[in-house]
Design a protein around this motif. Sequence first.
Motif, PDB file in Angstrom:
ATOM      1  N   GLY A 151       0.826  -1.209   0.000  1.00 48.97           N
ATOM      2  CA  GLY A 151       0.000   0.000   0.000  1.00 48.97           C
ATOM      3  C   GLY A 151       0.861   1.261   0.000  1.00 48.97           C
ATOM      4  N   ASP A 152       1.973   1.252   0.758  1.00 46.06           N
ATOM      5  CA  ASP A 152       2.861   2.414   0.746  1.00 46.06           C
ATOM      6  C   ASP A 152       3.503   2.615  -0.633  1.00 46.06           C
ATOM      7  OD1 ASP A 152       2.280   2.780   3.421  1.00 46.06           O
ATOM      8  OD2 ASP A 152       4.047   1.696   4.150  1.00 46.06           O
ATOM      9  N   ALA A 153       3.829   1.486  -1.280  1.00 46.08           N
ATOM     10  CA  ALA A 153       4.431   1.595  -2.619  1.00 46.08           C
ATOM     11  C   ALA A 153       3.435   2.148  -3.624  1.00 46.08           C
ATOM     12  CB  ALA A 153       4.936   0.226  -3.062  1.00 46.08           C
ATOM     13  N   PHE A 154       2.178   1.694  -3.583  1.00 42.02           N
ATOM     14  CA  PHE A 154       1.146   2.229  -4.475  1.00 42.02           C
ATOM     15  C   PHE A 154       0.901   3.720  -4.214  1.00 42.02           C
ATOM     16  CE2 PHE A 154      -0.881  -2.190  -5.067  1.00 42.02           C
ATOM     17  CZ  PHE A 154      -0.136  -2.404  -6.225  1.00 42.02           C
ATOM     18  N   ALA A 155       0.882   4.114  -2.977  1.00 44.47           N
ATOM     19  CA  ALA A 155       0.653   5.526  -2.657  1.00 44.47           C
ATOM     20  C   ALA A 155       1.802   6.384  -3.163  1.00 44.47           C
ATOM     21  CB  ALA A 155       0.499   5.683  -1.135  1.00 44.47           C
ATOM     22  N   ASP A 156       3.023   5.889  -3.086  1.00 48.92           N
ATOM     23  CA  ASP A 156       4.172   6.651  -3.587  1.00 48.92           C
ATOM     24  C   ASP A 156       4.113   6.820  -5.105  1.00 48.92           C
ATOM     25  OD1 ASP A 156       6.850   7.875  -3.129  1.00 48.92           O
ATOM     26  OD2 ASP A 156       7.511   6.159  -4.335  1.00 48.92           O
ATOM     27  N   LEU A 157       3.692   5.729  -5.767  1.00 45.67           N
ATOM     28  CA  LEU A 157       3.602   5.803  -7.234  1.00 45.67           C
ATOM     29  C   LEU A 157       2.448   6.691  -7.684  1.00 45.67           C
ATOM     30  CD1 LEU A 157       4.386   2.102  -8.226  1.00 45.67           C
ATOM     31  CD2 LEU A 157       5.808   4.120  -8.605  1.00 45.67           C
ATOM     32  N   SER A 158       1.397   6.731  -6.879  1.00 45.45           N
ATOM     33  CA  SER A 158       0.266   7.588  -7.275  1.00 45.45           C
ATOM     34  C   SER A 158       0.656   9.064  -7.254  1.00 45.45           C
ATOM     35  CB  SER A 158      -0.917   7.340  -6.346  1.00 45.45           C
ATOM     36  OG  SER A 158      -0.624   7.790  -5.036  1.00 45.45           O
ATOM     37  N   LEU A 159       1.616   9.413  -6.432  1.00 49.35           N
ATOM     38  CA  LEU A 159       2.068  10.797  -6.386  1.00 49.35           C
ATOM     39  C   LEU A 159       3.054  11.117  -7.511  1.00 49.35           C
ATOM     40  CD1 LEU A 159       2.627  11.144  -2.511  1.00 49.35           C
ATOM     41  CD2 LEU A 159       0.667  11.948  -3.861  1.00 49.35           C
ATOM     42  N   LYS A 160       3.785  10.125  -7.962  1.00 48.99           N
ATOM     43  CA  LYS A 160       4.808  10.361  -8.970  1.00 48.99           C
ATOM     44  C   LYS A 160       4.323  10.079 -10.399  1.00 48.99           C
ATOM     45  CE  LYS A 160       8.591   9.368  -5.766  1.00 48.99           C
ATOM     46  NZ  LYS A 160       9.774   8.504  -5.477  1.00 48.99           N
ATOM     47  N   SER A 161       3.258   9.338 -10.557  1.00 52.26           N
ATOM     48  CA  SER A 161       2.731   9.024 -11.898  1.00 52.26           C
ATOM     49  C   SER A 161       1.385   9.731 -12.045  1.00 52.26           C
ATOM     50  CB  SER A 161       2.572   7.515 -12.098  1.00 52.26           C
ATOM     51  OG  SER A 161       3.829   6.864 -11.945  1.00 52.26           O
ATOM     52  N   LEU A 162       1.393  10.843 -12.746  1.00 56.70           N
ATOM     53  CA  LEU A 162       0.174  11.637 -12.871  1.00 56.70           C
ATOM     54  C   LEU A 162      -0.873  10.927 -13.725  1.00 56.70           C
ATOM     55  CD1 LEU A 162       1.715  15.196 -13.328  1.00 56.70           C
ATOM     56  CD2 LEU A 162       0.854  14.130 -11.231  1.00 56.70           C
ATOM     57  N   GLU A 163      -0.413  10.226 -14.798  1.00 56.36           N
ATOM     58  CA  GLU A 163      -1.377   9.570 -15.672  1.00 56.36           C
ATOM     59  C   GLU A 163      -2.029   8.348 -15.015  1.00 56.36           C
ATOM     60  OE1 GLU A 163       2.739   7.971 -16.316  1.00 56.36           O
ATOM     61  OE2 GLU A 163       1.780   9.954 -16.177  1.00 56.36           O
ATOM     62  N   LEU A 164      -1.382   7.739 -13.978  1.00 58.56           N
ATOM     63  CA  LEU A 164      -1.943   6.587 -13.254  1.00 58.56           C
ATOM     64  C   LEU A 164      -2.207   6.932 -11.800  1.00 58.56           C
ATOM     65  CD1 LEU A 164       0.376   3.769 -14.653  1.00 58.56           C
ATOM     66  CD2 LEU A 164      -1.970   4.286 -15.337  1.00 58.56           C
TER      67      LEU A 164
END
Length: 369
Positions: free
Chosen positions: A193-206
Motif C-alpha cells: 500500500g505504501d508503494a502504491f501511494a508513492d507511485l500515485s504521487l509520482k505518476s500523474l497519468e496513473l
Amino acid sequence: MSDCSSGPVLDASKPATEEVKSNSEDSTMAQESPKNSAAEIPVTSNGEVDDAHEHDFSRDLKRSLPSGLGLSETQIISHGFDSTKEGVTEGGVHQGGQRTQTKSGPVILADEVKNPAMEKLELVRKWSLNTYKCTRQIISEKLGRGSRTVDLELEAQIDILRDNKKKYENILRLAQTLSTQLFQMVHTQRQLGDAFADLSLKSLELHEEFGYNADTQKLLAKNGETLLGAINFFIASVNTLVNKTIEDTLMTVKQYESARIEYDAYRTDLEELNLGPRDANTLPKIEQSQHLFQAHKEKYDKMRNDVSIKLKFLEENKVKVLHNQLVLFHNAIAAYFAGNQKQLEQTLKQFHIKLKTPGVDAPSWLEEQ
C-alpha cells in the motif's frame, strides 16, 4: 580358834556382797540403756526431732564399732509426721582415714540426641525400599505377572483427557502458524500500500489507479491486524487451557498413578505375607505390612478423589472457555473474508480485545491515571 576363824569370814563377806551388788546394777543398767537411748529422743517446740542428740548417738555408735572393718558410716535424718520431704541417706566409705560421700538423688534421663546423619540415612533407606517395591510392581505389571488396581470409569476419563490434549495442541500449532502467516501477509500488504501511494504521487497519468490500490491494500492491512488480534487472543486462551489447566490436572493424574503403584506394591507384599506361615517372627512383619498397606490405601483413595474432582471442574471450564473462543474465531474470520470491517470491529469489542496501534508506545502510568 573360833575367834580367829570368825574374824576373817566377816571381813571377806563384805566385799563379796558389794561385788554382787555392783554386778547386778551393771546388768540392770545394760538392760535399761537401750530403752533410754531409744525412748528419750528430745523434740523441739515445732514437733521436730532435735538433731544434736542424733549426732551424739551416731558418734558413740561409730566409736563402739571396730575401725578395722571398713564399714560405711551412715547418717539418718528423720523428719516429723507432718513433713512432706522424704528421708535422705548419705553413705561414705572409709579409705585411709578419709570418708568419701556419695549423695543419691532423682535420676534424670536426658532425651536422646538426634543425629542428622542418621535421620538422612533412615530417609534414604525408606526411599530405597519404597523405590524397590514400586519398580518390582511396575516390572511385574509389564510382564503380566502382577495384578493392578483399575478404576474403569476414571481411567476412561483420563484417556479421553490425554487424547483431547493432543488434539488441542495440534489446533494450537495450526493457529500459531496461521497467525505467523497472517502477520507476514499484513506486513506485505502494508508495504504494498505504501508503494502504491508513492507511485500515485509520482505518476500523474496513473494517479487514480495507484491510489485505489493503495487504499485497498491499506484497508486489507488494517482488517488483517484486527483479525490478527482476534487470532492471537484465541491462541493465548487455548494455550492457557492446554499448558496450564489441563497440564495441572495431568500432574495430579501422575501423582494418582504413583499412589496406585505404591498401593498395589504394598498390597502384594501383604498378600504374600498372609499366604506364608504365622509365627512369632512373621506376625510383627505382617502387622507392619498391614499398617503400611492401610496408609498407602488412604493415600490412593485421596488421590483418586482429587483426580475425579479436578476432571469435573476441568470439563466445565473447558466447555466455557472453548465456547467463547470458538465463537470469537468464527465471527472474526467470517467478517474478515466478507470484508465487513464494522462487524469485525464489533466482534473484538464483544470479547474486550484491544489492539495495539503500530508505532505507538504504550501509555505511561501517569497517562493512565
